[in-house]
Structures are given as C-alpha cells and as structure tokens.
Design a protein around this motif. Structure first.
Motif: not given
Length: 673
Positions: A19, A464-465, A469, A494-495, A498, A501-502, A613-614
């Motif tokens: 980000p 999805k968020h 998030d 990728y996960s 996420i 961060r989430a 997320y994308f």
C-alpha cells in the motif's frame, strides 16, 4: 535529476509495504524517485521492493547486509538520493492522492530549505483524523525562519512531515543517530539551521496507527533512550552555536550580541527543554511502553534532566507526577476507562454459573486436549475438520473435542466427540485444552492460558475486506480475541500480507496451505457429468441464477443454510464448472484446473459497501458476467471452456503452498514439535 527523492526504509513491513509503494507510484506527479532501503528485513519486504524495482524504473532497491536501524537506513537513503528535495516516508504509512503534485508546486514557488506538510492519523477501524495542530501550517507566513514563527515547533517532531532540500540537508551535517526516538536530534536542529521554511496546508501523508511493530507499541527498556536523544539534540544546537561564534560576532559598544542564527537556536533549545519533561512523563505513564522495573530509574533521570536544565513542571498534572504520583496515575486512569458497562454486567450474570465453573477449571492443569470450532459452532467442516482428521492419525494421544452450538448438534458426525457451547462441558474443555483450533473467533470470555496454543486457520483466501478492514466491525473487541492467536494459517504470500494487516496481532504466520484443500490437490480429472456448482458468498436477498440447459447445483453459504448440505470439498470434486461471485471458494477450486465463471451482478455496490483487496473484474480466473444474459451466453457459446492461461496465473498466485500436505505439516508443527 528528479525533483523529489522519496526515501523509504524497510524493515518487517511485509503487510504494509505494497500500500505504501502503490500510493507513491499512483501519483499523477511523475518527477520523483523512490529509494527503498531494505534494512536486512526478516520477512519478504526485500523481495517486494525488488519486485517493484523490476517493473518501475523510478524505484531503486537497496539491500543492507545487516540491520542498522531506521535512522541509519535513512542516512543511507539520503546518501543515494538524486533529487533536489528529499522526503523520508515510513514504509507502513502511505501518501495521499495528489500529494506529490502539491508538494512539487509548493517547493517550486517558495524554494524552501524545509517544507512542512500536514498529515492525518489512520486508525484500525478505517477512520482518519487530521493533525489537530494543522491550523499552524495554514496560519504560517509564506516563508520564514523558525524564530519568526516558533509556534511551528509544536507540530509533530518527526522526519516524515518535512520535505527537505537535499543539498542543504547534506551540508547541515545532522545525520539520524542510532536508537529509538531518532527523529528528535534530527528535526529540531534542522529547523534551527533552515534559512527558509515554508508550509503546505494539505494532508500529504496518512500516518498508520499500528498496534504492534513500531516503537510506540513496543514494551522495552529502550524507551529510556528518549532522554538521550533530547540531550543529543541540545548538544547539536550548542555545537552549532559555538561554530557560528567563530565565524563572526555582532558587537555594539564592546558588548557581544547574538546573531540571528544564534537567536533561532536559542528559541529551539528553549522549546526542547520544556518539551522533554512532558514527553518523558508521557512515555513513563503510557501503558505498554516502559516495563515497570525500568520506570523508577527513568523517572530519576527525568528529574535530573529537569534540574540540570533549570526546568519546572507545568500544570497540576505535571507537578503531581514529578512529585512521585506517576506510580499510581496510570492505574487510576486504567480503572476508570475499563469500568464495565451495564449491558456487559447483565450478560455475564446470565452466564455466571458457567463462568464460575470455567474460572475453577482454569486453575487445574492443562490436558492433552484439543478443542476445535468451525463457522461459529455450526458444522464439522473446513480446515479445522481436516486438521482434526489428520491429528487422529498422527497424534492419537491428543483427544479432540468439537465446540458446537445447540441448534447444530444434529450436524455433527456420530464418531466425533463434541461439547455444546455454553455448557459446563464446554467451559471445562476450553479451560483445560492445551490446543484450540478454529476458523472463527472464540467468545470473549475465553482466556488464553499460559502454555496453551491457539491456531487461527481462517476459512479461505480473502477477496473481500476482513478483520479491521471490514465495515462496522468492533475493532477493540476483535483484536482482544486475535491476541489469543499463536499461529495464523496462510495458503499464499498474498494472504499472509492481508492477514497481518487485517488482524494486527503478535501471531506467527504458517505458510502451509489450507488443510481442507489437501483432497483437491491430487484429485482425478473432472467427472464430466455436466454438473455446475454455484457457490456464492453471503449476501442477503441474493438469488441463484437459473440457466437454460445447465445443471446448476447450489451450495448455500453457511449463514444461509436452512438444512445441512454436503461439505464443499465433495461438491467441488463432483463439479465440472464453478460459478461464484466473491466467495473464497474460487481460490480453492482453482487447484482442480476446471472452469471458473464469475457472476457479479452487483460488483460496484459490493465494492462500495464491503470493500475488496483487488479488482476481480480485471484479474478473474475465467469469464465474467454481470447480467444473467451474459452468464447464459458464456455457456451457450462455449466460452466457459477457455481461459486456461488465466486459471494458471490465478493458481500460481493463490495456491502457492497447497501441495496436499498442509494438514500433516500443521499437525507436526503444532502437536508434535
């Protein structure tokens, strides 16, 4: 030569780095370079900056052979900067849209040594709050010296809200020192030395409020370095004053008078001395910073600092704390903030018998017992079920018990031991279990005991968020539960980014793949029955598509199931084609290399209301339909059977660690290591 060099030190920020870099590279202004310094980061941050450098020539990636700390990494970046101006941006923050264009216009028009820009704090719940002292930037003169407008010293004393002329910064010889709070001996001498300061009344940077991973969220004796950095800042200002004396002194009638440069430094020194006491008390009283055994010594150093510089505390609170009341001040504040609400008391009274039993059982030894939970006690499914089956095979000494809600007991297999959520048996199991394996989140009353291990398996790769998030989530309640996690399971890089961060908690990520997908990895070829599986995510009111000449079997989301259905893995194995919208089932089905069709009639509203997320519409593993007519045409035309290259790219990105041995790896790690 670019106008602006953006120096981005990188350490342990895999979850936040993309980000940050994306926010820079997406700017409309193009006259900049990014100097990304990998400070020997232990995670994948170094690989990420190499990835960005390979695809964008404006990004330079630099790798340090050993960890030198934030300040020294910035010094390396400054030495390599080619821009007229340098901006230090922390890699867990991001810059606002249009920020670089506004900065470029401002520095071109005012030619400052230092440009101060505004910022906003970004909180875990997604909200932002602009700097409360932002009006100081709006009220500042066009250009000025710091003694002309000393109010600006009250703004946040950090490096990242200042864009500095590179040549001036190098000549100033005020490198970042080693240690924590390294911005202090940089920022204040910088402002004292600057001959031309300007401001930009615009939020240019979003300052991420992290729970962990930065010094403000770290409990350490190193917070004691705060006073050392204040002393260094004052020493640098004194050294600069002595240096200026040798180059010429203004005198009237034989009496020496201070030069304008010296006046600026005295203004800054006076502010620094006053600020140090308040800052020291803040660190002393902040929960989770200085360990209690370190606080008396730090307090004594603070008192000595105040005496040495002739400082007196301001206000009743400072006077009380400096007299020794700091010992009880944080506790009194905490008791007031954490007093229970009436609704919390009522709820706990209803559950009092079970909670008393739970309290007593927690005083007993842990057992070789694992408690499993899936979808909030709804079913024997998903990753926990696959782990439970493998644990019975590889770790038979571990007794496995499932937590299930009363209305879903009928769904439990006959040979699987279970306890009903809220029962005495449930509270005993939760209190005595050495392991807890779940894809949801256990209720708030459950306490993680020392020596126990909690594994969050999740229930799919996120589109999805999720977590903090997700719109409307109670962030504090969520994170209190996440703090119980020891391990977080991931199926791809990728996960991993996420989840970190989430769910910003102190867990270890296990990049093992998803155990529920083990059965899919070596599955036989598609059965050729023509069965099409429709498996959507949960959306109230959504209706399954009705297609002519297509045998569609619907797998309802677990929130929508009126009656038990076969497990999703069995349905995927039986299907020739998958139709889905935003469900994580698409990432699992990709392992089968069978056609995937995205049916997303409400994509824009879903993105707006839930967030993603994308962009699935651009990175789909197969054809995309937004209307029923388009979906029918995909099957009628035969387009459904194409898109092999898209599926392969999707599988490579999202199925990295799924090799059929995920459950075994996890059982050996958690139960047998």
């Amino acid at each position: 030569m670019p106008l602006i060099s953006i120096v981005v030190p990188v350490y342990g920020v895999e979850a936040y780095l993309r980000p940050c870099l994306d926010s820079i590279l997406a700017q409309s202004f193009a006259d900049f370079e990014v100097v990304a310094i990998d400070d020997s980061s232990p995670d994948r941050s170094g690989e990420i900056i190499d990835e960005y450098s390979a695809r964008d020539r404006r990004v330079r990636s630099v790798h340090l052979s050993r960890n030198v700390g934030l300040g020294r990494a910035r010094n390396v970046g400054l030495a390599l900067a080619r821009g007229t101006y340098t901006w230090f941006v922390d890699s867990d923050d991001w810059i606002a849209a249009g920020a670089l264009a506004a900065i470029g216009e401002r520095v071109e028009s005012t030619k400052p040594d230092v440009l101060m820009v505004d910022y906003a704090r970004s909180f875990l719940n997604g909200s932002t709050k602009r700097n409360v002292l932002g009006q100081l930037l709006a009220q500042a003169p066009e250009t000025f010296h710091i003694d002309d407008y000393p109010e600006l010293l009250r703004t946040f004393g950090v490096a990242w809200n200042k864009v500095v002329r590179t040549e001036f910064l190098r000549e100033a010889e005020i490198p970042f020192p080693f240690g924590w709070y390294e911005d202090i001996p940089f920022t204040f001498p910088l402002l004292a030395k600057a001959n031309r300061i300007s401001t930009l009344d615009r939020v240019c940077l979003l300052y991420r409020q992290r729970r962990h991973g930065n010094i403000l969220g770290s409990a350490s004796a190193r917070h004691g370095e705060l006073l050392d950095q204040y002393e260094l800042a004052l020493a640098r200002l004194d050294a600069a004053s002595h240096s200026s004396n040798s180059t010429g002194v203004a005198a009237i009638a034989g009496v020496r008078t201070a030069t304008p440069v010296e006046l600026r430094r005295e203004v800054v020194k006076a502010y620094l001395r006053e600020t140090a006491v308040g800052h020291g008390l803040l660190v002393l009283n902040a929960e989770g910073r200085l360990p209690w055994p370190e606080r008396p010594a730090f307090f004594q150093r603070l008192v000595e600092f105040a005496r040495r510089h002739g400082l007196r505390p301001h206000g009743i609170k400072q006077r009380l704390q400096m007299s020794g009341a700091w010992k009880w001040y944080p506790q009194a504040k905490k008791v007031w903030k954490t007093r229970p609400r009436k609704d919390q008391v009522t709820r706990k009274l209803r559950r009092l018998p079970g909670l008393v039993h739970y309290w007593w059982q927690r005083r007993q030894p842990l057992e070789d017992l694992a408690v499993y939970s899936s979808y909030w006690g709804r079913a024997y499914e998903c990753n926990p079920a696959a782990i439970h089956a493998k644990a019975k095979e590889l770790a038979p000494h571990v007794r496995g018990v499932w937590a299930v809600t009363p209305e879903h007991v009928v769904r439990m297999p006959q040979d699987v031991e279970h306890v009903v959520v809220g029962s005495f048996g449930y509270y005993r199991a939760m209190a005595r279990a050495k392991w807890a394996i779940y894809n949801d989140n256990l209720e708030g009353e459950i306490v993680k005991r020392p020596g126990s291990i909690h594994v969050q398996t999740h229930h799919g790769t996120p589109l999805k968020h999720m977590g903090v998030d997700e719109p409307g989530v109670d962030v504090q309640k969520l994170l209190k539960r996440c703090d119980r996690w020891d391990f977080s399971l991931s199926a791809n890089h990728y996960s991993s980014e996420i989840w970190a961060r989430a769910y910003p908690a102190r867990f270890e990520t296990l990049e093992y793949g998803y155990p529920r997908n083990d059965v899919l990895v070596h599955a036989p070829a598609a059965p050729g029955t023509g069965m099409v599986l429709y498996a959507p995510t949960f959306r109230p009111g959504a209706q399954p598509p009705v297609l002519l000449g297509v045998n569609v079997i619907v797998k309802h989301h677990y929130f929508d199931e009126a009656h038990p259905q076969p497990r999703i893995e069995r349905l995927m194995l039986a299907a020739d084609v998958l139709i889905t919208d935003y469900s994580s089932v698409m990432f699992d089905f990709a392992l089968l290399d069978r056609p995937i069709v995205i049916y997303a009639p409400d994509w824009e509203s879903y993105v707006r209301e839930r967030g993603v997320y994308f962009d699935l519409m651009r990175e789909a593993p197969g054809p995309v339909a937004t209307t029923l007519a388009e979906l029918q045409e995909i099957f009628d035309s035969g387009a459904v059977w194409g898109f092999a290259a898209e599926r392969a790219a999707f599988r490579e990105r999202f199925c990295q660690f799924d090799d059929g041995k995920a459950a075994e790896r996890l059982v050996r790690k958690v139960f047998l290591s």
